[in-house]
Write an enzyme that holds these catalytic residues in place. Structure first.
Site, PDB file in Angstrom:
ATOM      1  CE1 TYR A 125      60.715  23.653  61.426  1.00  0.00           C
ATOM      2  CE2 TYR A 125      59.698  25.581  61.220  1.00  0.00           C
ATOM      3  CZ  TYR A 125      59.852  24.186  61.484  1.00  0.00           C
ATOM      4  OH  TYR A 125      58.816  23.373  60.875  1.00  0.00           O
TER       5      TYR A 125
HETATM    6  N1  LIG Z   1      54.873  22.280  65.802  1.00  0.00           N
HETATM    7  C1  LIG Z   1      54.052  23.098  64.856  1.00  0.00           C
HETATM    8  O1  LIG Z   1      53.485  24.000  65.300  1.00  0.00           O
HETATM    9  C2  LIG Z   1      54.760  23.149  63.539  1.00  0.00           C
HETATM   10  C3  LIG Z   1      54.156  23.936  62.430  1.00  0.00           C
HETATM   11  C4  LIG Z   1      54.423  23.828  61.164  1.00  0.00           C
HETATM   12  C5  LIG Z   1      55.314  22.803  60.758  1.00  0.00           C
HETATM   13  N2  LIG Z   1      55.701  21.821  61.592  1.00  0.00           N
HETATM   14  C6  LIG Z   1      56.698  20.788  61.067  1.00  0.00           C
HETATM   15  O2  LIG Z   1      55.700  19.753  61.096  1.00  0.00           O
HETATM   16  C7  LIG Z   1      56.419  18.345  60.993  1.00  0.00           C
HETATM   17  C8  LIG Z   1      56.026  17.607  62.060  1.00  0.00           C
HETATM   18  O3  LIG Z   1      56.080  18.140  63.591  1.00  0.00           O
HETATM   19  P1  LIG Z   1      55.182  17.072  64.575  1.00  0.00           P
HETATM   20  O4  LIG Z   1      55.190  18.155  65.708  1.00  0.00           O
HETATM   21  O5  LIG Z   1      54.057  16.663  64.218  1.00  0.00           O
HETATM   22  O6  LIG Z   1      56.276  16.047  64.920  1.00  0.00           O
HETATM   23  P2  LIG Z   1      57.196  15.699  66.133  1.00  0.00           P
HETATM   24  O7  LIG Z   1      56.190  15.287  67.311  1.00  0.00           O
HETATM   25  O8  LIG Z   1      58.211  16.749  66.266  1.00  0.00           O
HETATM   26  O9  LIG Z   1      57.744  14.321  65.674  1.00  0.00           O
HETATM   27  C9  LIG Z   1      58.969  14.330  65.096  1.00  0.00           C
HETATM   28  C10 LIG Z   1      59.250  13.159  64.226  1.00  0.00           C
HETATM   29  O10 LIG Z   1      60.551  13.113  63.540  1.00  0.00           O
HETATM   30  C11 LIG Z   1      61.465  12.092  63.963  1.00  0.00           C
HETATM   31  N3  LIG Z   1      62.800  12.464  64.004  1.00  0.00           N
HETATM   32  C12 LIG Z   1      63.466  13.506  64.575  1.00  0.00           C
HETATM   33  N4  LIG Z   1      64.934  13.433  64.092  1.00  0.00           N
HETATM   34  C13 LIG Z   1      64.960  12.436  63.272  1.00  0.00           C
HETATM   35  C14 LIG Z   1      66.018  12.069  62.587  1.00  0.00           C
HETATM   36  N5  LIG Z   1      67.225  12.357  62.727  1.00  0.00           N
HETATM   37  N6  LIG Z   1      65.841  10.741  61.673  1.00  0.00           N
HETATM   38  C15 LIG Z   1      64.440  10.470  61.357  1.00  0.00           C
HETATM   39  N7  LIG Z   1      63.527  10.924  62.132  1.00  0.00           N
HETATM   40  C16 LIG Z   1      63.563  11.733  63.075  1.00  0.00           C
HETATM   41  C17 LIG Z   1      60.827  11.573  65.391  1.00  0.00           C
HETATM   42  O11 LIG Z   1      61.308  10.500  65.507  1.00  0.00           O
HETATM   43  P3  LIG Z   1      61.773   9.625  67.059  1.00  0.00           P
HETATM   44  O12 LIG Z   1      60.582   9.301  67.727  1.00  0.00           O
HETATM   45  O13 LIG Z   1      63.035   8.794  66.484  1.00  0.00           O
HETATM   46  O14 LIG Z   1      62.426  10.973  67.654  1.00  0.00           O
HETATM   47  C18 LIG Z   1      59.328  11.954  64.924  1.00  0.00           C
HETATM   48  O15 LIG Z   1      58.894  10.781  64.521  1.00  0.00           O
HETATM   49  C19 LIG Z   1      57.972  18.815  61.324  1.00  0.00           C
HETATM   50  O16 LIG Z   1      58.476  18.787  60.194  1.00  0.00           O
HETATM   51  C20 LIG Z   1      57.794  20.339  61.842  1.00  0.00           C
HETATM   52  O17 LIG Z   1      58.929  21.159  61.744  1.00  0.00           O
HETATM   53  C21 LIG Z   1      55.447  22.117  62.901  1.00  0.00           C
END
Ligand SMILES: NC(=O)c1ccc[n+]([C@@H]2O[C@H](COP(=O)([O-])OP(=O)(O)OC[C@H]3O[C@@H](n4cnc5c(N)ncnc54)[C@H](OP(=O)(O)O)[C@@H]3O)[C@@H](O)[C@H]2O)c1
Length: 214
Positions: A125
């Site tokens: 990732y």
């Molecule tokens: N979780 C962590 O601790 C962490 C730490 C650092 C960085 N991050 C990064 O932060 C970002 C946001 O994470 P989050 O947990 O706040 O969000 P999340 O709840 O995982 O939401 C993901 C979003 O991406 C959309 N998505 C997924 N596949 C897609 C596609 N093929 N085309 C268009 N949209 C798509 C989803 O839409 P749908 O409703 O259509 O599924 C949803 O709106 C991500 O890039 C993640 O890698 C996460």
């Protein structure tokens, strides 16, 4: 400013839509499922269809800035990481260049500057994020790369710690604070060209973002 939020339906992107609407921006919220449109309109955004694995151009054409908050999620496996976090992100960067969209704020991840800083499980990732970030920085777009630690659903504190290019500690940060930092980056040109790690801390967000230009 007209901003397209990619990943607008959940998590950080959903909170970013709220923040940008409250700040008076013209917000486009990208959705994959037409049933999500009413919910995004109720938040004050225009809902536009788009998919990182499908058609994107109509959603992107005409906006001033892209805020990329999408992610494949931690339980979807390495193939989804490649299709969404790497190839999907690269497609948005290439299209932003082609369509003349000048500004791009990327939600990346802590340790994406060096994927070997992460555990073996998370390295694929981080490598995807690393490559997308590198391509964004080389694209010529006015880019900002935001690399938070672990995201929580806690209430926002409005205070953060930024590390350029990295922080020496691990930790977490509420998604709402990350959204506020991304909104601030879109409003403050001091963040253009910056890549930084982000955790909860003691510095007010406006001050932290303004300091990126120092
Ligand atoms: N979780 C962590 O601790 C962490 C730490 C650092 C960085 N991050 C990064 O932060 C970002 C946001 O994470 P989050 O947990 O706040 O969000 P999340 O709840 O995982 O939401 C993901 C979003 O991406 C959309 N998505 C997924 N596949 C897609 C596609 N093929 N085309 C268009 N949209 C798509 C989803 O839409 P749908 O409703 O259509 O599924 C949803 O709106 C991500 O890039 C993640 O890698 C996460």
């Amino acid at each position: 400013m007209q901003v397209l939020v990619i990943g607008s339906t959940r998590g950080t992107g959903r909170l970013l839509v709220d923040r940008l609407v409250a700040d008076g921006h013209d917000v486009r919220a990208m959705i994959r499922d037409p049933e999500q449109a009413d919910d995004r309109r109720a938040a004050g955004a225009a809902a536009v269809a788009g998919d990182l694995e499908g058609d994107l151009e109509d959603a992107m054409r005409g906006v001033d800035a892209i805020a990329f908050c999408a992610g494949s999620g931690s339980s979807t496996g390495p193939d989804a990481t490649l299709r969404v976090d790497l190839l999907g992100a690269i497609r948005t960067i290439d299209l932003a260049v082609e369509l003349g969209i000048g500004r791009y704020v990327m939600l990346s991840s802590m340790a994406a500057d060096d994927p070997l800083r992460g555990s073996a499980a998370i390295r694929p990732y981080l490598a995807a994020k690393h490559a997308a970030d590198r391509i964004l920085l080389a694209s010529g777009l006015d880019a900002t790369i935001v690399r938070p630690g672990g995201l929580t659903h806690d209430d926002p504190t409005g205070r953060v710690e930024v590390g350029v290019p990295r922080l020496e500690r691990r930790g977490s940060i509420p998604r709402a604070d990350v959204a506020a930092v991304m909104a601030r980056c879109l409003a403050d040109s001091a963040s253009i060209g910056a890549s930084f790690e982000l955790l909860s801390g003691d510095t007010p967000i406006d001050e932290a973002v303004a300091g990126l230009g120092d």
